[in-house]
Design a protein around this motif. Sequence first.
Motif, PDB file in Angstrom:
ATOM      1  N   GLY A  47       0.822  -1.217   0.000  1.00 32.40           N
ATOM      2  CA  GLY A  47       0.000   0.000   0.000  1.00 32.40           C
ATOM      3  C   GLY A  47       0.850   1.259   0.000  1.00 32.40           C
ATOM      4  O   GLY A  47       0.544   2.221  -0.714  1.00 32.40           O
ATOM      5  N   LEU A  48       1.916   1.274   0.794  1.00 27.62           N
ATOM      6  CA  LEU A  48       2.821   2.423   0.815  1.00 27.62           C
ATOM      7  C   LEU A  48       3.504   2.619  -0.527  1.00 27.62           C
ATOM      8  O   LEU A  48       3.661   3.750  -0.998  1.00 27.62           O
ATOM      9  N   LYS A  49       3.887   1.522  -1.165  1.00 35.38           N
ATOM     10  CA  LYS A  49       4.534   1.593  -2.470  1.00 35.38           C
ATOM     11  C   LYS A  49       3.565   2.154  -3.523  1.00 35.38           C
ATOM     12  O   LYS A  49       3.920   3.042  -4.293  1.00 35.38           O
ATOM     13  N   LYS A  50       2.332   1.636  -3.539  1.00 36.99           N
ATOM     14  CA  LYS A  50       1.330   2.134  -4.488  1.00 36.99           C
ATOM     15  C   LYS A  50       0.989   3.589  -4.216  1.00 36.99           C
ATOM     16  O   LYS A  50       0.849   4.389  -5.141  1.00 36.99           O
ATOM     17  N   GLY A  51       0.823   3.942  -2.946  1.00 36.91           N
ATOM     18  CA  GLY A  51       0.521   5.324  -2.581  1.00 36.91           C
ATOM     19  C   GLY A  51       1.631   6.275  -2.978  1.00 36.91           C
ATOM     20  O   GLY A  51       1.375   7.371  -3.483  1.00 36.91           O
ATOM     21  N   GLY A  52       2.866   5.883  -2.757  1.00 37.22           N
ATOM     22  CA  GLY A  52       4.006   6.707  -3.156  1.00 37.22           C
ATOM     23  C   GLY A  52       4.064   6.906  -4.658  1.00 37.22           C
ATOM     24  O   GLY A  52       4.324   8.014  -5.136  1.00 37.22           O
ATOM     25  N   LYS A  53       3.787   5.847  -5.400  1.00 38.20           N
ATOM     26  CA  LYS A  53       3.779   5.941  -6.866  1.00 38.20           C
ATOM     27  C   LYS A  53       2.672   6.888  -7.340  1.00 38.20           C
ATOM     28  O   LYS A  53       2.900   7.723  -8.219  1.00 38.20           O
ATOM     29  N   MET A  54       1.479   6.761  -6.741  1.00 38.85           N
ATOM     30  CA  MET A  54       0.371   7.655  -7.108  1.00 38.85           C
ATOM     31  C   MET A  54       0.716   9.105  -6.768  1.00 38.85           C
ATOM     32  O   MET A  54       0.441  10.013  -7.545  1.00 38.85           O
ATOM     33  N   PHE A  55       1.331   9.321  -5.606  1.00 34.81           N
ATOM     34  CA  PHE A  55       1.709  10.670  -5.199  1.00 34.81           C
ATOM     35  C   PHE A  55       2.656  11.304  -6.212  1.00 34.81           C
ATOM     36  O   PHE A  55       2.460  12.444  -6.628  1.00 34.81           O
ATOM     37  N   PHE A  56       3.684  10.572  -6.632  1.00 33.23           N
ATOM     38  CA  PHE A  56       4.638  11.132  -7.573  1.00 33.23           C
ATOM     39  C   PHE A  56       4.049  11.310  -8.961  1.00 33.23           C
ATOM     40  O   PHE A  56       4.446  12.215  -9.697  1.00 33.23           O
ATOM     41  N   ASN A  57       3.081  10.477  -9.353  1.00 32.24           N
ATOM     42  CA  ASN A  57       2.413  10.667 -10.640  1.00 32.24           C
ATOM     43  C   ASN A  57       1.546  11.926 -10.648  1.00 32.24           C
ATOM     44  O   ASN A  57       1.405  12.580 -11.675  1.00 32.24           O
ATOM     45  N   ILE A  58       0.960  12.264  -9.523  1.00 31.37           N
ATOM     46  CA  ILE A  58       0.110  13.450  -9.425  1.00 31.37           C
ATOM     47  C   ILE A  58       0.940  14.699  -9.119  1.00 31.37           C
ATOM     48  O   ILE A  58       0.622  15.793  -9.567  1.00 31.37           O
ATOM     49  N   PHE A  59       2.011  14.544  -8.387  1.00 34.79           N
ATOM     50  CA  PHE A  59       2.797  15.674  -7.909  1.00 34.79           C
ATOM     51  C   PHE A  59       3.366  16.529  -9.037  1.00 34.79           C
ATOM     52  O   PHE A  59       3.269  17.754  -8.998  1.00 34.79           O
ATOM     53  N   HIS A  60       3.959  15.923 -10.048  1.00 34.92           N
ATOM     54  CA  HIS A  60       4.605  16.691 -11.110  1.00 34.92           C
ATOM     55  C   HIS A  60       3.613  17.545 -11.912  1.00 34.92           C
ATOM     56  O   HIS A  60       3.859  18.745 -12.096  1.00 34.92           O
ATOM     57  N   PRO A  61       2.502  16.997 -12.402  1.00 37.93           N
ATOM     58  CA  PRO A  61       1.545  17.872 -13.103  1.00 37.93           C
ATOM     59  C   PRO A  61       0.970  18.961 -12.198  1.00 37.93           C
ATOM     60  O   PRO A  61       0.798  20.106 -12.623  1.00 37.93           O
ATOM     61  N   PHE A  62       0.687  18.621 -10.951  1.00 35.70           N
ATOM     62  CA  PHE A  62       0.136  19.601 -10.009  1.00 35.70           C
ATOM     63  C   PHE A  62       1.132  20.727  -9.769  1.00 35.70           C
ATOM     64  O   PHE A  62       0.762  21.905  -9.771  1.00 35.70           O
ATOM     65  N   LEU A  63       2.389  20.394  -9.572  1.00 33.80           N
ATOM     66  CA  LEU A  63       3.416  21.398  -9.336  1.00 33.80           C
ATOM     67  C   LEU A  63       3.570  22.311 -10.549  1.00 33.80           C
ATOM     68  O   LEU A  63       3.681  23.528 -10.410  1.00 33.80           O
ATOM     69  N   ASN A  64       3.556  21.736 -11.747  1.00 36.21           N
ATOM     70  CA  ASN A  64       3.668  22.542 -12.965  1.00 36.21           C
ATOM     71  C   ASN A  64       2.502  23.522 -13.097  1.00 36.21           C
ATOM     72  O   ASN A  64       2.698  24.687 -13.439  1.00 36.21           O
ATOM     73  N   ILE A  65       1.301  23.053 -12.823  1.00 39.20           N
ATOM     74  CA  ILE A  65       0.116  23.911 -12.897  1.00 39.20           C
ATOM     75  C   ILE A  65       0.205  25.022 -11.858  1.00 39.20           C
ATOM     76  O   ILE A  65      -0.057  26.190 -12.152  1.00 39.20           O
ATOM     77  N   LEU A  66       0.600  24.680 -10.648  1.00 36.24           N
ATOM     78  CA  LEU A  66       0.714  25.660  -9.569  1.00 36.24           C
ATOM     79  C   LEU A  66       1.740  26.740  -9.909  1.00 36.24           C
ATOM     80  O   LEU A  66       1.487  27.932  -9.707  1.00 36.24           O
ATOM     81  N   ILE A  67       2.863  26.367 -10.462  1.00 40.25           N
ATOM     82  CA  ILE A  67       3.901  27.330 -10.837  1.00 40.25           C
ATOM     83  C   ILE A  67       3.397  28.249 -11.947  1.00 40.25           C
ATOM     84  O   ILE A  67       3.568  29.471 -11.888  1.00 40.25           O
ATOM     85  N   LEU A  68       2.753  27.683 -12.961  1.00 38.45           N
ATOM     86  CA  LEU A  68       2.241  28.479 -14.072  1.00 38.45           C
ATOM     87  C   LEU A  68       1.213  29.505 -13.602  1.00 38.45           C
ATOM     88  O   LEU A  68       1.293  30.689 -13.946  1.00 38.45           O
ATOM     89  N   ILE A  69       0.259  29.085 -12.810  1.00 41.70           N
ATOM     90  CA  ILE A  69      -0.778  29.996 -12.314  1.00 41.70           C
ATOM     91  C   ILE A  69      -0.173  31.056 -11.410  1.00 41.70           C
ATOM     92  O   ILE A  69      -0.557  32.233 -11.475  1.00 41.70           O
TER      93      ILE A  69
END
Length: 161
Positions: free
Chosen positions: A31-53
Amino acid sequence: MVFNNTFIFGLLTGISLLISLILDKDKTFLGLKKGGKMFFNIFHPFLNILILISIVLFFIPDSVIVHYLGANSGWSGFGIAACIGSITLIPGFISYPLAATLLKQGATYSVIAVFITTLIMVGVVTMPLEIKYFGKKAAITRNILNLIAAVIIGIFVGWLM
């Protein structure tokens, strides 16, 4: 020591993780491994959007925002607040001081209510990410219903104030 929500949620998470480890180590690590993978998959697009805005909002002066969302803007200010709130992605610690500034400079409570509510509940910018994880129909339905709710909330707040 003052307990805040972050501490309480962190403590509850830690206790839950410990209980899970005691009950089944393999499932917990999976579960920790899957959660970490999901976090990193979401983190990069979210960070890019946040920086742009954030960059875009840096170049828009407060006076322009106040002009279009102020007390004299009428129903157009209401609509603009809904549109801006729906397409921007800024965290609460930025949006609440911005709302306070708008109020001090003459924006109405209903405009602020629509802006903050759409900002939190409607996500046009994050729609592709939401469609990827929840499906097109669910993402569009959720956003439309939340936009309607934001307008109703704004009308209600305007009526109360």
